[in-house]
Design a protein around this motif. Sequence first.
Motif, PDB file in Angstrom:
ATOM      1  N   PRO A  28      17.315  14.529  20.506  1.00  0.00           N
ATOM      2  CA  PRO A  28      17.195  13.957  21.845  1.00  0.00           C
ATOM      3  C   PRO A  28      17.039  15.078  22.875  1.00  0.00           C
ATOM      4  CG  PRO A  28      19.250  13.261  20.771  1.00  0.00           C
ATOM      5  CD  PRO A  28      18.685  14.384  19.978  1.00  0.00           C
ATOM      6  N   VAL A  29      16.113  14.892  23.800  1.00  0.00           N
ATOM      7  CA  VAL A  29      15.926  15.850  24.886  1.00  0.00           C
ATOM      8  C   VAL A  29      16.136  15.099  26.196  1.00  0.00           C
ATOM      9  CG1 VAL A  29      14.278  17.376  26.044  1.00  0.00           C
ATOM     10  CG2 VAL A  29      14.331  17.265  23.547  1.00  0.00           C
ATOM     11  N   LEU A  30      17.078  15.604  27.004  1.00  0.00           N
ATOM     12  CA  LEU A  30      17.354  15.036  28.326  1.00  0.00           C
ATOM     13  C   LEU A  30      16.846  16.018  29.376  1.00  0.00           C
ATOM     14  CD1 LEU A  30      21.045  13.923  27.647  1.00  0.00           C
ATOM     15  CD2 LEU A  30      19.065  12.414  27.851  1.00  0.00           C
ATOM     16  N   ALA A  31      16.910  15.609  30.655  1.00  0.00           N
ATOM     17  CA  ALA A  31      16.452  16.506  31.725  1.00  0.00           C
ATOM     18  C   ALA A  31      17.213  17.833  31.662  1.00  0.00           C
ATOM     19  CB  ALA A  31      16.644  15.828  33.070  1.00  0.00           C
ATOM     20  N   GLU A  32      18.501  17.771  31.275  1.00  0.00           N
ATOM     21  CA  GLU A  32      19.292  19.013  31.227  1.00  0.00           C
ATOM     22  C   GLU A  32      19.043  19.824  29.971  1.00  0.00           C
ATOM     23  OE1 GLU A  32      20.607  15.912  31.636  1.00  0.00           O
ATOM     24  OE2 GLU A  32      22.492  15.690  30.520  1.00  0.00           O
ATOM     25  N   GLY A  33      18.229  19.307  29.051  1.00  0.00           N
ATOM     26  CA  GLY A  33      17.870  20.107  27.878  1.00  0.00           C
ATOM     27  C   GLY A  33      18.101  19.375  26.570  1.00  0.00           C
ATOM     28  N   PRO A  34      17.760  20.030  25.434  1.00  0.00           N
ATOM     29  CA  PRO A  34      17.918  19.412  24.113  1.00  0.00           C
ATOM     30  C   PRO A  34      19.391  19.185  23.767  1.00  0.00           C
ATOM     31  CG  PRO A  34      16.554  21.400  23.999  1.00  0.00           C
ATOM     32  CD  PRO A  34      17.164  21.378  25.368  1.00  0.00           C
ATOM     33  N   GLN A  35      19.651  18.105  23.056  1.00  0.00           N
ATOM     34  CA  GLN A  35      20.997  17.731  22.624  1.00  0.00           C
ATOM     35  C   GLN A  35      21.120  17.941  21.105  1.00  0.00           C
ATOM     36  OE1 GLN A  35      23.083  16.387  25.356  1.00  0.00           O
ATOM     37  NE2 GLN A  35      21.320  17.370  26.305  1.00  0.00           N
ATOM     38  N   ALA A  36      22.325  17.727  20.587  1.00  0.00           N
ATOM     39  CA  ALA A  36      22.538  17.890  19.133  1.00  0.00           C
ATOM     40  C   ALA A  36      21.652  16.903  18.374  1.00  0.00           C
ATOM     41  CB  ALA A  36      24.004  17.637  18.813  1.00  0.00           C
ATOM     42  N   PRO A  37      20.977  17.370  17.306  1.00  0.00           N
ATOM     43  CA  PRO A  37      20.082  16.471  16.564  1.00  0.00           C
ATOM     44  C   PRO A  37      20.824  15.300  15.921  1.00  0.00           C
ATOM     45  CG  PRO A  37      19.850  18.762  15.834  1.00  0.00           C
ATOM     46  CD  PRO A  37      21.027  18.712  16.745  1.00  0.00           C
ATOM     47  N   LEU A  38      20.129  14.191  15.768  1.00  0.00           N
ATOM     48  CA  LEU A  38      20.632  13.022  15.038  1.00  0.00           C
ATOM     49  C   LEU A  38      19.973  13.053  13.661  1.00  0.00           C
ATOM     50  CD1 LEU A  38      19.964  10.396  17.888  1.00  0.00           C
ATOM     51  CD2 LEU A  38      22.133  11.542  17.408  1.00  0.00           C
ATOM     52  N   GLY A  39      20.759  12.995  12.601  1.00  0.00           N
ATOM     53  CA  GLY A  39      20.197  13.029  11.252  1.00  0.00           C
ATOM     54  C   GLY A  39      20.384  14.388  10.617  1.00  0.00           C
ATOM     55  N   PRO A  40      19.765  14.638   9.438  1.00  0.00           N
ATOM     56  CA  PRO A  40      18.831  13.742   8.753  1.00  0.00           C
ATOM     57  C   PRO A  40      19.525  12.508   8.172  1.00  0.00           C
ATOM     58  CG  PRO A  40      19.277  15.676   7.394  1.00  0.00           C
ATOM     59  CD  PRO A  40      19.978  15.895   8.693  1.00  0.00           C
ATOM     60  N   LEU A  41      18.883  11.367   8.392  1.00  0.00           N
ATOM     61  CA  LEU A  41      19.417  10.092   7.930  1.00  0.00           C
ATOM     62  C   LEU A  41      18.253   9.185   7.536  1.00  0.00           C
ATOM     63  CD1 LEU A  41      22.001   9.312  10.777  1.00  0.00           C
ATOM     64  CD2 LEU A  41      22.581   9.637   8.377  1.00  0.00           C
ATOM     65  N   PRO A  42      18.501   8.205   6.670  1.00  0.00           N
ATOM     66  CA  PRO A  42      17.475   7.184   6.430  1.00  0.00           C
ATOM     67  C   PRO A  42      17.175   6.451   7.751  1.00  0.00           C
ATOM     68  CG  PRO A  42      19.303   6.959   4.879  1.00  0.00           C
ATOM     69  CD  PRO A  42      19.707   7.989   5.884  1.00  0.00           C
ATOM     70  N   LYS A  43      15.972   5.891   7.857  1.00  0.00           N
ATOM     71  CA  LYS A  43      15.533   5.369   9.156  1.00  0.00           C
ATOM     72  C   LYS A  43      16.446   4.290   9.746  1.00  0.00           C
ATOM     73  CE  LYS A  43      10.794   6.805   9.072  1.00  0.00           C
ATOM     74  NZ  LYS A  43       9.419   6.535   8.710  1.00  0.00           N
ATOM     75  N   ASP A  44      17.009   3.414   8.904  1.00  0.00           N
ATOM     76  CA  ASP A  44      17.877   2.369   9.468  1.00  0.00           C
ATOM     77  C   ASP A  44      19.130   2.987  10.083  1.00  0.00           C
ATOM     78  OD1 ASP A  44      18.739   3.097   6.922  1.00  0.00           O
ATOM     79  OD2 ASP A  44      19.403   1.090   6.363  1.00  0.00           O
ATOM     80  N   GLN A  45      19.710   3.979   9.388  1.00  0.00           N
ATOM     81  CA  GLN A  45      20.930   4.613   9.916  1.00  0.00           C
ATOM     82  C   GLN A  45      20.614   5.508  11.117  1.00  0.00           C
ATOM     83  OE1 GLN A  45      23.248   6.501   6.731  1.00  0.00           O
ATOM     84  NE2 GLN A  45      22.544   4.894   5.360  1.00  0.00           N
ATOM     85  N   LEU A  46      19.437   6.135  11.083  1.00  0.00           N
ATOM     86  CA  LEU A  46      19.027   6.982  12.208  1.00  0.00           C
ATOM     87  C   LEU A  46      18.835   6.120  13.459  1.00  0.00           C
ATOM     88  CD1 LEU A  46      18.245   9.846  13.070  1.00  0.00           C
ATOM     89  CD2 LEU A  46      15.903   9.355  12.369  1.00  0.00           C
ATOM     90  N   ALA A  47      18.245   4.950  13.278  1.00  0.00           N
ATOM     91  CA  ALA A  47      18.034   4.033  14.405  1.00  0.00           C
ATOM     92  C   ALA A  47      19.374   3.605  14.994  1.00  0.00           C
ATOM     93  CB  ALA A  47      17.245   2.813  13.935  1.00  0.00           C
ATOM     94  N   SER A  48      20.351   3.312  14.135  1.00  0.00           N
ATOM     95  CA  SER A  48      21.681   2.914  14.628  1.00  0.00           C
ATOM     96  C   SER A  48      22.333   4.085  15.369  1.00  0.00           C
ATOM     97  CB  SER A  48      22.583   2.482  13.472  1.00  0.00           C
ATOM     98  OG  SER A  48      22.033   1.365  12.837  1.00  0.00           O
ATOM     99  N   ALA A  49      22.154   5.298  14.833  1.00  0.00           N
ATOM    100  CA  ALA A  49      22.732   6.484  15.490  1.00  0.00           C
ATOM    101  C   ALA A  49      22.095   6.695  16.865  1.00  0.00           C
ATOM    102  CB  ALA A  49      22.534   7.719  14.613  1.00  0.00           C
ATOM    103  N   LEU A  50      20.780   6.493  16.932  1.00  0.00           N
ATOM    104  CA  LEU A  50      20.051   6.666  18.202  1.00  0.00           C
ATOM    105  C   LEU A  50      20.541   5.648  19.239  1.00  0.00           C
ATOM    106  CD1 LEU A  50      16.182   6.979  18.442  1.00  0.00           C
ATOM    107  CD2 LEU A  50      17.412   5.449  19.931  1.00  0.00           C
ATOM    108  N   VAL A  51      20.676   4.399  18.813  1.00  0.00           N
ATOM    109  CA  VAL A  51      21.101   3.342  19.738  1.00  0.00           C
ATOM    110  C   VAL A  51      22.548   3.584  20.189  1.00  0.00           C
ATOM    111  CG1 VAL A  51      21.624   0.861  19.881  1.00  0.00           C
ATOM    112  CG2 VAL A  51      19.407   1.635  18.982  1.00  0.00           C
ATOM    113  N   ALA A  52      23.415   4.011  19.262  1.00  0.00           N
ATOM    114  CA  ALA A  52      24.810   4.306  19.627  1.00  0.00           C
ATOM    115  C   ALA A  52      24.852   5.487  20.603  1.00  0.00           C
ATOM    116  CB  ALA A  52      25.631   4.615  18.379  1.00  0.00           C
ATOM    117  N   TRP A  53      23.992   6.491  20.346  1.00  0.00           N
ATOM    118  CA  TRP A  53      23.927   7.673  21.221  1.00  0.00           C
ATOM    119  C   TRP A  53      23.534   7.248  22.645  1.00  0.00           C
ATOM    120  CZ3 TRP A  53      19.920   9.882  24.043  1.00  0.00           C
ATOM    121  CH2 TRP A  53      20.137  11.177  24.514  1.00  0.00           C
TER     122      TRP A  53
END
Length: 397
Positions: free
Chosen positions: A365-390
Amino acid sequence: MKILLGITGGIAAYKAAELARLLTNRGHGVRCVLTEAGARFITPLTLASLTGEPCYGANADHHEWRPSPSVEHIELARWADVVAVVPATANILGQAANGLAGDLLSTILLATQAPVLWAPAMNTAMWEHPAVQVNLERLKVFGHTLVEPAEGMLACGEEGAGKLADIEFIADAIRAVGSPRLPTLVGKKVLVTSGPTREDLDPVRLLTNRSTGEMGIEIARALRDAGAEVHLVLGGDLAAPYGMETTRSRTAEAMMGACAGLWPGMDGCIAAAAVADQKPQSVAAEKGKKGDGPENLVLVRTQDILMHLGLQKKPAQWLLGFAAESEHHLENAQVKLAKKNLDAVFVNDISAGKGFGHQANTLTPVLAEGPQAPLGPLPKDQLASALVAWWAARVEP
Ligand SMILES: Cc1cc2nc3c(=O)[nH]c(=O)nc-3n(C[C@H](O)[C@H](O)[C@H](O)COP(=O)(O)O)c2cc1C
């Protein structure tokens, strides 16, 4: 998730075995409750073997499967995160709609406080009978969820409504009904775009890309599970998920039209579609013939959907995009974030064939203040849940 699967006496009961296997393989705890009539179609041994849990039933034959002589119906009713009845007969719908508790399953249905889901299957005339329809309306008033039967060839030889819905679709519905909500996303209207676009060259040839649409679909599911009201704008051939409005869009232009129309009424948008940047200048009416020398294809730019949504974005709306980059990932994402007025960009490193069609993936994830800690590596369903929770942890309630 702890799923109590009620199986009643219809021919489609054999499909419940496949559902029990599928849900167990996805990591859920599955306990089956079989009615007496259900046990004439499928055996407790099949269900116990597939789930690794005892199969519960109302008749004496099933006693050997009971783990303890305790107050079983209350224990099971409390254990479940969700109760799903698949297939549901006209009989069990009638019992539950009228508060009758004549056997173990119907008693659990009265005793449980978990969400209840019905997937009925029966002959078309039975399905259309006013008694069944009135019972279904009552169950909906109780807050229960209905997965409508499909139309098709029924076991009785008739063609019509009453066929058990697709097992994958029912599994998706169980997931949606039983998942914990994320308070900041409950009731939020969210637009999700997903999949490739297809730009025709002639009646048989087209320009497209390697996106499958899977990641966007998983994000849409994760948002739905969190309690958001999702509208999915979908390119490609993948099946639409349970529980959301889905608009199919083939071309970049069609996707632009759908998104532009929906955006003013949305709280947010996650744009995961791989939209073509170029399309052929013209589409030939007839299939092109091969020429002798070098052949040139003239391309023109499509409209930039994300840029349009960013320009139209109201202060309370949020807009998240993706950047599939093969070089200078984070720098390019930061430029995209500012240029398109986005709130976050998820960077997908597609160098060396990573990303498209692959199961395990990483997003930064990249925000205006800069890159954040990466999400994953995860299978796509779990990565999607991690992204939404983030995102749920950052968005205003
Ligand atoms: C061969 C056969 C097939 C049946 N298929 C269905 C069906 O698909 N849907 C349905 O609602 N009832 C069907 N029934 C009727 C139910 O089995 C019957 O109403 C039974 O009492 C249901 O009990 P239960 O709801 O406790 O499982 C069928 C009956 C038989 C004998």
